[in-house]
Every structure is written in C-alpha cells, then in structure tokens.
Design an enzyme around this catalytic site. Structure first.
Site, mmCIF file in Angstrom:
data_model
loop_
_atom_site.group_PDB
_atom_site.id
_atom_site.type_symbol
_atom_site.label_atom_id
_atom_site.label_comp_id
_atom_site.label_asym_id
_atom_site.label_seq_id
_atom_site.Cartn_x
_atom_site.Cartn_y
_atom_site.Cartn_z
ATOM 1 N N LYS A 1 0.363 2.666 10.742
ATOM 2 C CA LYS A 1 2.077 2.088 10.887
ATOM 3 C C LYS A 1 2.612 2.894 11.978
ATOM 4 O O LYS A 1 3.655 2.528 12.550
ATOM 5 C CB LYS A 1 2.325 1.792 9.593
ATOM 6 C CG LYS A 1 1.656 0.564 8.773
ATOM 7 C CD LYS A 1 1.833 0.428 7.482
ATOM 8 C CE LYS A 1 0.937 -0.529 6.715
ATOM 9 N NZ LYS A 1 1.032 -0.409 5.306
ATOM 10 N N GLN B 1 3.545 2.785 0.715
ATOM 11 C CA GLN B 1 2.129 2.342 0.580
ATOM 12 C C GLN B 1 1.429 2.402 -0.766
ATOM 13 O O GLN B 1 1.508 3.142 -1.477
ATOM 14 C CB GLN B 1 1.569 3.426 1.385
ATOM 15 C CG GLN B 1 -0.067 3.299 1.812
ATOM 16 C CD GLN B 1 -0.028 1.971 2.687
ATOM 17 O OE1 GLN B 1 0.673 1.851 3.901
ATOM 18 N NE2 GLN B 1 -0.853 1.033 2.412
ATOM 19 N N ASP C 1 8.587 -4.998 3.682
ATOM 20 C CA ASP C 1 7.618 -5.672 3.253
ATOM 21 C C ASP C 1 7.949 -7.134 2.435
ATOM 22 O O ASP C 1 7.144 -7.821 2.068
ATOM 23 C CB ASP C 1 6.835 -4.688 2.302
ATOM 24 C CG ASP C 1 5.884 -3.889 2.864
ATOM 25 O OD1 ASP C 1 5.272 -4.382 3.715
ATOM 26 O OD2 ASP C 1 5.786 -2.630 2.372
#
Ligand code: NDP
Length: 302
Positions: free
Chosen positions: A55, A99, A122
């Site tokens: 990422k 994460q 997210d």
C-alpha cells in the site's frame, strides 16, 4: 479450455492508478497539499507487513505520500487510541489505515471507531457506513468499490440483474450488497440497481440460490466453495477470496471449472486484490480534497 472472459484486475488497477496519478498531479499543481496516508501496523504478522508495504509503495507510485506508524505487538488499546487521536489532529495526514487483524488483546472496534470519519479511507466508520446505506456515500469501501470498478470497466452492467453475494462481513459482503442495491454510487445507474441476495454460513439451499444468479460474488475465505454445479452457465463470477493453499494463492471458486462455463471471471491472484489497493489510493486523494474543502469553508465563515 477457457471460455470465460478473464477480467484482468491487474491491468484495470494499473489504468485506475494512472488516472489517480494524473488527478493527483493536477491537484498538487493547483496548490493542493500532497495527499498523505498514515498506515498503522501493530505486531509482526508477515502477511500484514507485506500488505502495508504494498500500500505504501502504491501511494508513492501515484504521487501520494505515506507514513508508516509501526507499533509492537504488546501495544495496548489505549496507546493505539492515543496514536489515532494524534493522527486525527495532524493536518498533514489525510487518510488513516489501520491494518487488520490487530492482535487479539486489542479492542479492534474501539480502534476503528476512533478514526476520524473524514480520514476514514477504508469507509469503516459508522458515519460513513450510514451515509452509504442512505445512498449518499462519502467514501466507497475499497474492496466492494474494486468489484464495481472491474464490472464497469468491462462494461458488465448489474442493473436489474440478480447478484448473489456470498459472505456478509462488514469489510466486503455487507457494503458490497449495499452498493449494488443503491440507485447510483457514482459509477452510473448501470453499475447499481441490482437485485441482491446475500448468503452466509447459515443460509439454507445456498447452491440453489447461487444457481439463480446472473452475477456471483464470493467473499468467504474458503477455497473452491463455489463449484461449477452451483453456477448457472453464462453467469459472471467475481472471486474476492484470498486463500493460501500449499503456498499458492487461490480464491473461493473452482476457477478452472468455472472458467469453462462462466461468461466472465476474475482470477486469484490478479483479480480484485490489485483493485482494492487502487481504490484506497482514490480514497486518500478524496480525503485530502474533502479536508481541504472543510478548512476553506471554516476560513470563509470566520
Ligand atoms: P470474513 O471471515 O469476515 O467473512 C466471511 C463470510 O463468509 C462470513 O459472512 C461467513 O458467514 C461467510 N461464510 C463462511 N463460510 C461459509 C459457507 N460455508 N457458506 C456461505 N458463507 C460462508 O471474511 P472477509 O469478508 O473479510 O473476507 C472474505 C475473503 O475475501 C477472505 O478470503 C479474504 O482474505 C478475502 N479478502 C480479499 C480482499 C481483496 O482485496 N481481494 C480484501 C478483503 C478480503 P457468517 O457471517 O455466517 O460467519
């Protein structure tokens, strides 16, 4: 023999990343700050380390910045909440990614809830989930957005189609089902307006339900759960699953079998995975724009 059109997630993600790079360059040339993603990684799970590294690299490749906040496994929930508070208040951080999975002793829900909704790239925050359910999304959740993007880029409309989503997680199944049944989530009405059925581990007659689908999306985490007998010939098969079997990555569907009967299918790897990262980049740019607008609005009010 492969009859199905193979939907190339890698190539599609590259195209989307090129578009994000152009948008980012224009944004920065117009005086906008460099959109910056903060990645929070707790512990030393090898898979999580790889995901975060990918990422971060992806951010840099399109002109975004990324900062890694690495914490030891023993970090407490309170310490993480403190870190998130700092990142929420930092005007140079526009997106925050925690994460998952977090170590078992950490209250994951409390940590996710602590991410500021304008930095919630997210799209997990209750406010952002609520906006999506109401049909006015702020951020589109990355993996479900990737699914819709690949369908849109290959011109495979879902409006009026029966889409069966197998899996009801908050990360994939539920938000995807929600997006599919909206009138338009920003990709045009052809890539919404579906008739949606969600299956899960307690669904009775799942094979029968899946067989009635025009589009099947598997997001379960069980190799080859979706077999050829369960899918109607000519259906579109989207495989979100990522499973490690004998050091090989496989999805949730019988790929060789379904490639012979489906109209179109995504491979694993090289399907939805690369798109998930691309959509995270898109959300980071969007978060930066939204925060810039919010600051400007405050300045004009003063
Ligand atoms: P979860 O484990 O959170 O959810 C799995 C879902 O599958 C649950 O709703 C569960 O039902 C359902 N399920 C389990 N067994 C069955 C069964 N036998 N029949 C029907 N439904 C079943 O997983 P995620 O949604 O987070 O991820 C799903 C898969 O997608 C994983 O392989 C993950 O690695 C992958 N993934 C891939 C991404 C990508 O970028 N390509 C991103 C995110 C995830 P119940 O709710 O009843 O328990």
């Amino acid at each position: 023999m492969t009859n199905a059109l193979v939907l190339d997630g890698k190539a599609t993600a590259l195209q989307i990343r090129k578009e994000i790079e152009q948008d980012t360059t224009a944004w920065k040339q117009g005086g906008g700050p460099t959109p910056t993603l903060a990645a929070v990684l707790v512990g030393d799970d090898p898979a999580s380390q790889v995901y975060v590294r990918n990422k971060e690299r992806a951010c840099v490749s399109v002109g975004l910045a990324s900062q890694l906040f690495r914490k030891p496994h023993a970090t407490t929930t309170e310490e993480l909440l403190d870190l998130l508070n700092t990142l929420n208040c930092d005007a140079e951080i526009h997106g925050i990614l925690v994460q998952l999975p977090l170590p078992a002793h950490i209250d994951t829900q409390a940590v996710l809830d602590a991410v500021h909704p304008l930095k919630d790239v997210d799209a997990f925050a209750p406010e952002n989930v609520g906006l999506l359910v109401q049909g006015r999304p702020r951020f589109l959740p990355c993996t479900p957005h990737g699914v819709l993007q690949i369908l849109a880029r290959y011109q495979l409309p879902v409006a009026g189609k029966h889409v069966v989503v197998v899996g009801r997680s908050d990360i994939v199944g539920k938000p995807l089902a929600n997006m599919l049944l909206q009138k338009d989530v920003g990709l045009g009405p052809d890539f919404a307006n579906a008739t949606v059925t969600i299956c899960h581990s307690r669904t009775a007659n799942m094979a029968e339900i899946v067989r009635s689908a025009d589009v099947v999306v598997a997001a379960v985490g069980q190799p080859e759960l979706i077999t050829t007998e369960m899918v109607s010939p000519g259906a579109i098969v989207i495989d979100v699953g990522i499973n490690r079997v004998d050091s090989r990555l496989v999805g949730d569907v019988d790929y060789p079998g379904l490639s012979a009967i489906a109209r179109a299918i995504t491979p694993v790897p090289g399907g939805i995975g690369p798109l998930t990262i691309a959509m995270l980049l898109s959300n980071t740019l969007k978060a930066c724009r939204l925060q810039n607008d919010a600051v400007k609005a405050l300045a004009t009010r003063d």
